[in-house]
Design an enzyme around this catalytic site. Structure first.
Site, PDB file in Angstrom:
ATOM      1  N   GLY A 203      24.636 -30.977 -23.472  1.00  0.00           N
ATOM      2  CA  GLY A 203      25.147 -30.199 -22.345  1.00  0.00           C
ATOM      3  C   GLY A 203      26.590 -29.829 -22.560  1.00  0.00           C
ATOM      4  O   GLY A 203      27.120 -29.961 -23.667  1.00  0.00           O
ATOM      5  N   ASN A 204      27.234 -29.343 -21.531  1.00  0.00           N
ATOM      6  CA  ASN A 204      28.661 -29.040 -21.612  1.00  0.00           C
ATOM      7  C   ASN A 204      29.305 -29.364 -20.269  1.00  0.00           C
ATOM      8  O   ASN A 204      28.629 -29.782 -19.330  1.00  0.00           O
ATOM      9  CB  ASN A 204      28.878 -27.580 -22.034  1.00  0.00           C
ATOM     10  CG  ASN A 204      28.245 -26.613 -21.057  1.00  0.00           C
ATOM     11  OD1 ASN A 204      28.659 -26.533 -19.915  1.00  0.00           O
ATOM     12  ND2 ASN A 204      27.206 -25.896 -21.505  1.00  0.00           N
ATOM     13  N   ARG A 205      30.591 -29.143 -20.171  1.00  0.00           N
ATOM     14  CA  ARG A 205      31.339 -29.638 -19.007  1.00  0.00           C
ATOM     15  C   ARG A 205      31.335 -28.683 -17.831  1.00  0.00           C
ATOM     16  O   ARG A 205      31.972 -28.959 -16.816  1.00  0.00           O
ATOM     17  CB  ARG A 205      32.785 -29.891 -19.425  1.00  0.00           C
ATOM     18  CG  ARG A 205      32.908 -30.873 -20.554  1.00  0.00           C
ATOM     19  CD  ARG A 205      34.323 -30.874 -21.081  1.00  0.00           C
ATOM     20  NE  ARG A 205      35.181 -31.700 -20.258  1.00  0.00           N
ATOM     21  CZ  ARG A 205      35.513 -32.947 -20.557  1.00  0.00           C
ATOM     22  NH1 ARG A 205      35.081 -33.480 -21.673  1.00  0.00           N
ATOM     23  NH2 ARG A 205      36.272 -33.640 -19.765  1.00  0.00           N
ATOM     24  N   SER A 206      30.638 -27.569 -17.938  1.00  0.00           N
ATOM     25  CA  SER A 206      30.681 -26.595 -16.841  1.00  0.00           C
ATOM     26  C   SER A 206      30.162 -27.214 -15.537  1.00  0.00           C
ATOM     27  O   SER A 206      29.132 -27.878 -15.515  1.00  0.00           O
ATOM     28  CB  SER A 206      29.817 -25.393 -17.204  1.00  0.00           C
ATOM     29  OG  SER A 206      29.664 -24.572 -16.060  1.00  0.00           O
ATOM     30  N   ALA A 269      27.585 -21.450 -18.422  1.00  0.00           N
ATOM     31  CA  ALA A 269      27.904 -21.864 -19.788  1.00  0.00           C
ATOM     32  C   ALA A 269      26.571 -22.213 -20.452  1.00  0.00           C
ATOM     33  O   ALA A 269      26.052 -23.320 -20.289  1.00  0.00           O
ATOM     34  CB  ALA A 269      28.837 -23.069 -19.764  1.00  0.00           C
TER      35      ALA A 269
END
Ligand code: CTP
Length: 402
Positions: A203-206, A269
């Site tokens: 995943g990512n931090r969005s 994102a």
């Protein structure tokens, strides 16, 4: 005819609210006035009844009108609090509802314009400034008080803005509230999650905050919004939430509906890679560190750029850690979009505030400084709305006044 709800709170400048009531009538508005108990120490409800030809109210429990606050809240196209005392700003900021005016404000979905007036020190007090910032972050338009002579004899910031200025804010708020009516807008938000196994993902931090703020602002301006999101969502009757998790799910949610849209705003994102073969069962520590082979996901925006109708506005985001404008420009070209909103990936993600630069093919369109994402969304829509293709005949599409 447009309907204003004029709220008057206690302060010397309360008499100026009568001037606004009179102006509203001259300009063809129906105005309903609600005064706080303290406001009646400065000006009588009868003054407003005479000027507006409508009852002016103070009491939330008037006999014969059991749900008065809801009636008033629904009637209003715009709510104006003139003047707003420091105490009333604090009440609004906390969401208190202990009299008719504060209750109406909680119950309304109409845009709210607040014009404070008070002594300079009270205005500058950090408590007041915090309250103002909170109200602004919720999309409330707080009209900056002016510098000048105050009732207490001092000279400084805190004078009620001019009635013409406040009126212009009401007009603009009303125009914005209908600016996107009849428009179908899709916003994507949040970071996608690409499963490694049933419990782990890439995943990512969005956080989705920017996309959610854009969706809410579009709905407030009257659009029918589809919000494709990987995370919780703001609630508004104009927002249809389409929950997704992976890039592939986001791609089908977007591409299936692309033809019906007036605008697609890709604030999400989207992961660029996903595990080739997610494990159907939880990977066990005892079997050692897995080798996770990755493959590219679909670039949803680029695909939308290939399939788009020319009259659908396509807006991408560019999250960069270096060479912001150069990278943003090349994404604009490569993905065939109309506008790119460029932001710093490191500071924008997860934050409540953001700063962006908006680019089109001719270069920089606007540079919006660091501010709450909720406010930024309003600034972005002021620009995006003017880029939509003209609405079909007979469909409401209101342009903002100056
Ligand atoms: N985007 C997309 N599908 C992807 C990747 C990105 O639709 N698989 C969209 C994003 O929603 C955003 C824009 O493309 O609107 C740019 O995303 P960004 O992450 O800044 O850039 P990438 O295209 O992924 O390129 P890079 O990661 O190399 O910067």
């Amino acid at each position: 005819m447009r309907t204003a709800l004029l709220g008057v709170t206690g302060g010397i400048a309360a008499y100026k609210a009568a001037e606004l009531a009179s102006l509203l009538r001259k300009r063809g508005w129906e105005t309903h006035t609600v005064l706080t108990a303290n406001a009646t120490r400065f000006i009588a409800p009868l003054t407003f009844e005479g000027l507006t030809h409508q009852p002016a109210r103070v009491d939330a429990f008037a006999p014969g009108e059991p749900i008065l606050h809801i009636d008033l809240a629904r009637k209003a196209d715009v709510v104006a609090i003139v003047p707003a005392s420091a105490d009333f700003l604090a009440k609004m900021s906390c969401g208190l509802a202990d009299d008719l005016l504060s209750t109406v404000i909680l119950a309304t979905t109409a845009p709210v314009v607040v014009a404070p007036a008070m002594n300079t020190e009270m205005w500058r007090n950090p408590a007041t400034q915090d309250n103002v910032a909170r109200l602004r972050s919720r999309g409330i338009d707080v009209v900056q008080p002016e510098d000048g002579e105050l009732a207490c004899g001092e000279v400084g910031e805190g004078r009620l803005a001019s009635i013409e200025t406040i009126y212009a804010h009401l007009e603009a708020a009303c125009g914005r509230a209908r600016q996107l009516s009849g428009r179908r807008i899709m916003v994507t938000a949040g970071g996608t999650r690409e499963p490694i196994d049933p419990v782990r993902y890439i995943g990512n931090r969005s956080s989705g905050k920017m996309g959610h703020a854009l969706a809410l602002e579009a709905a407030r301006r009257g659009a029918q919004v589809s919000l494709v999101t990987t995370t919780g969502a703001p609630s508004h009757p104009g927002i249809q939430v389409i929950p997704v998790e992976t890039a592939a799910q986001m791609a089908s949610a977007v591409l299936d509906r692309l033809d019906s849209l007036d605008a697609l705003i890709m604030a999400a994102a989207v992961a660029d890679w996903r595990p080739v073969r997610p494990s159907p069962s939880k990977l066990k520590k005892s079997t050692g560190a897995p080798e996770v082979a990755l493959e590219p996901t679909m670039d949803v925006l680029a695909e939308a750029g290939r399939r788009r109708r020319p009259d659908t506005l396509l807006v991408g985001f560019a999250a960069e850690t270096d060479d912001l404008l150069a990278h943003a420009r090349s994404k604009l070209e490569a993905k065939n979009v109309d506008l790119i909103v460029a932001n710093d990936a490191a500071s924008a993600m997860e934050a409540d505030d953001n700063a962006v630069v908006i680019l089109d093919r001719n270069g920089v369109v606007a540079d919006l400084p660091l501010q709450a994402k909720t406010r930024l969304a309003a600034g972005l829509w002021d620009i995006l709305a003017s880029r939509l293709s003209p609405a079909p005949e007979g469909q409401a599409h209101v342009r903002l006044g100056s």
